[in-house]
Design an enzyme around this catalytic site. Structure first.
Site, short mmCIF file in Angstrom:
data_model
loop_
_atom_site.label_atom_id
_atom_site.label_comp_id
_atom_site.label_asym_id
_atom_site.label_seq_id
_atom_site.Cartn_x
_atom_site.Cartn_y
_atom_site.Cartn_z
N PHE A 377 0.80 -1.23 0.00
CA PHE A 377 0.00 0.00 0.00
C PHE A 377 0.83 1.28 0.00
O PHE A 377 0.44 2.29 0.63
CB PHE A 377 -0.98 0.01 1.19
CG PHE A 377 -1.62 -1.33 1.43
CD1 PHE A 377 -2.27 -1.98 0.39
CD2 PHE A 377 -1.55 -1.96 2.65
CE1 PHE A 377 -2.85 -3.24 0.57
CE2 PHE A 377 -2.12 -3.21 2.85
CZ PHE A 377 -2.76 -3.85 1.80
N CYS A 378 1.97 1.26 -0.68
CA CYS A 378 2.84 2.46 -0.74
C CYS A 378 3.16 2.97 0.66
O CYS A 378 3.30 4.19 0.87
CB CYS A 378 2.22 3.57 -1.58
SG CYS A 378 2.03 3.12 -3.30
#
Ligand code: PLP
Length: 455
Positions: A377-378
């Protein structure tokens, strides 16, 4: 004295969004309406936003550059959108609202205008959009703060880091309002007070907060806030950076070009002199995205008019339903920094014992028509901390996962999510864990997909 009216959240309807009737095929046969449960990446457009944009589209014209009627109308609409966003964010009278492309763009813009040798303080738990832009300034020193395990610890950690700051020059704290991994709310007001007590400024990454919760810049006492239209039901390519004007006005323009420049003239020595605007236009060079700005402002208005507090209450009920549903399934572990009781928005990440998360997410999609996200998720440092260390080497997606989870599954939802999507999701998780996938999956081009040869 009459009793305080209490919202019966079971009667609050989801807001109409586009795509709610879209049918997707199931690998096991037949079709089902798509359950969009990846709002944290991009939320579906509000029907109201779409309708407003469609109504404006015939009147579309150039902004800030035409004498014609539609140019004037579009310029007025662009500036009214700015005012509407300022109202939505509770901006102070002197704040500027800049239209950007996204939160990433907004934070990179802020990084570009920091005074020379600003010290930046950022928790390692941030989304990469908030973690990385500062390093691009060679004169800026970034202090990465360890993941706190309580909101109080976050404030203490920041206090200590700021107190140790030497030499005492400009400083900026960057913090998320709601985590894009755990959905947990961060103690923004307290962090802002700590920053200001030590002479630092603070920018709020509201990418995940603004779609789920009212944000009031003045009340939170943050210096800037940034968010993205596509996460706030307005996927037309606009974002916002709003807040203090001084650093924005003192720095050179983010992009050099038309719109940002007030006057340009040749100098006697052959060069050019430029007078840059001091308004928001200074950092909005080029033709503005009027449709994006209008859509974003329309979404802000729609949320406000729907009664944002009622939507927040309803979302709390959905969060509780997802968490209760996941708690009933053996082997499911919900990722959390601040613990079970921490207030959170509709963003929940988890891992399932024995399952590769990509496999699980692929089965939710192919067998139940549910769109979630799997990955880091970055926010790699945060997810690795929550998963408990560095992952093992990647395995084949269909095979049982024996070791440390590589990545997680994230379910996220909001104002447009019907109860049925939540029920389908919790039922699907339970069924997958109890009975296993009904199909075979394999890795293809790095993605876990149903194996066609299993048919
Ligand atoms: C907390 C947070 N900040 C920043 C961003 C970056 O937003 P965008 O991709 O719209 O620039 C995201 C996107 O997922 C996010 O979740």
């Amino acid at each position: 004295m009459s009793a305080c009216p209490v919202t019966d959240v079971s009667t609050v309807e989801p807001l109409p969004v586009l795509g709610r009737d879209v049918l997707v095929p199931l690998v096991t046969g037949g079709e089902v309406t798509y359950a969009a449960l990846d709002y944290a990446a991009s939320a579906p457009a509000l029907q109201r936003v779409w309708d407003d944009v469609a109504a404006y589209a015939p009147y579309y014209g150039s902004v800030h550059r035409g004498a014609g009627y539609l140019s004037q109308l579009s310029t007025d609409l662009f500036e009214k959108s700015r005012a509407d966003v300022a109202g939505f964010l509770g901006c102070r009278p002197d704040d500027q609202v800049l239209f950007t492309r996204s939160t990433t763009d907004s934070l990179n813009l802020l990084a570009a205008v920091l005074p020379p040798r600003t010290r930046v303080f950022v928790f390692e738990t941030e989304h990469h959009a908030a973690l990385l832009p500062w390093e691009r300034r060679p004169d800026v020193e970034v202090t990465y703060l360890d993941a706190p395990r309580t909101p109080g610890q976050a404030v203490d950690t920041l206090e200590r880091a700021l107190a140790a700051r030497q030499p005492y020059g400009p400083a900026l704290v960057c913090v998320t309002g709601a985590s894009n991994v755990t959905g947990e709310l961060w103690p923004v007001r307290e962090l802002a007070a700590a920053a200001h007590a030590h002479g630092a400024r603070i920018v709020l990454d509201a990418a995940q907060l603004a779609p789920h919760h009212p944000v009031d810049i003045a009340e939170l006492d943050v210096d800037w806030a940034a968010f993205s239209g596509h996460k706030l039901y307005a996927p037309f390519g606009a974002g916002v950076l709003a807040g203090r004007a001084d650093w924005l006005q003192e720095a050179g323009p983010y992009l050099a070009g038309g719109g940002a420049s007030r006057a340009v003239s040749r100098r006697a020595d052959g060069g050019v002199d430029v007078e840059w605007h001091r308004t928001a236009a200074r950092h909005e060079a080029g033709s503005p995205n009027v449709i994006g700005a209008y859509a974003l402002a329309a979404a802000c208005t729609a949320l406000t008019e729907a009664g944002f507090d009622r939507l927040v209450e309803r979302e709390r009920r959905l969060v509780a339903a997802v968490r209760d549903g996941l708690a009933r399934v053996p082997g499911v572990r919900v990722l959390s920094l601040f613990g079970d009781d921490a207030p959170r928005v509709g963003v929940i990440s988890f891992v399932v014992e024995g399952w590769n998360s990509s496999h699980f997410a692929a089965a939710l999609s192919a067998e139940y028509g549910i769109g979630v996200r799997d990955g880091l998720f970055c926010a790699h440092p945060l997810v690795r901390t929550l998963l408990g260390g560095e992952p093992d080497a990647p395995g084949e997606c269909g095979a049982p996962d024996e070791g440390q989870s590589l990545n997680a599954i994230r379910v996220s939802f909001g104002a447009g999510t019907p109860d049925e999507h939540i029920e389908r999701f919790t039922g699907a998780v339970q069924e997958l864990v109890e009975k296993g996938a009904r199909w075979r999956y394999r890795t293809e081009n790095g993605r876990c997909v149903p194996d066609p040869s299993a048919a």
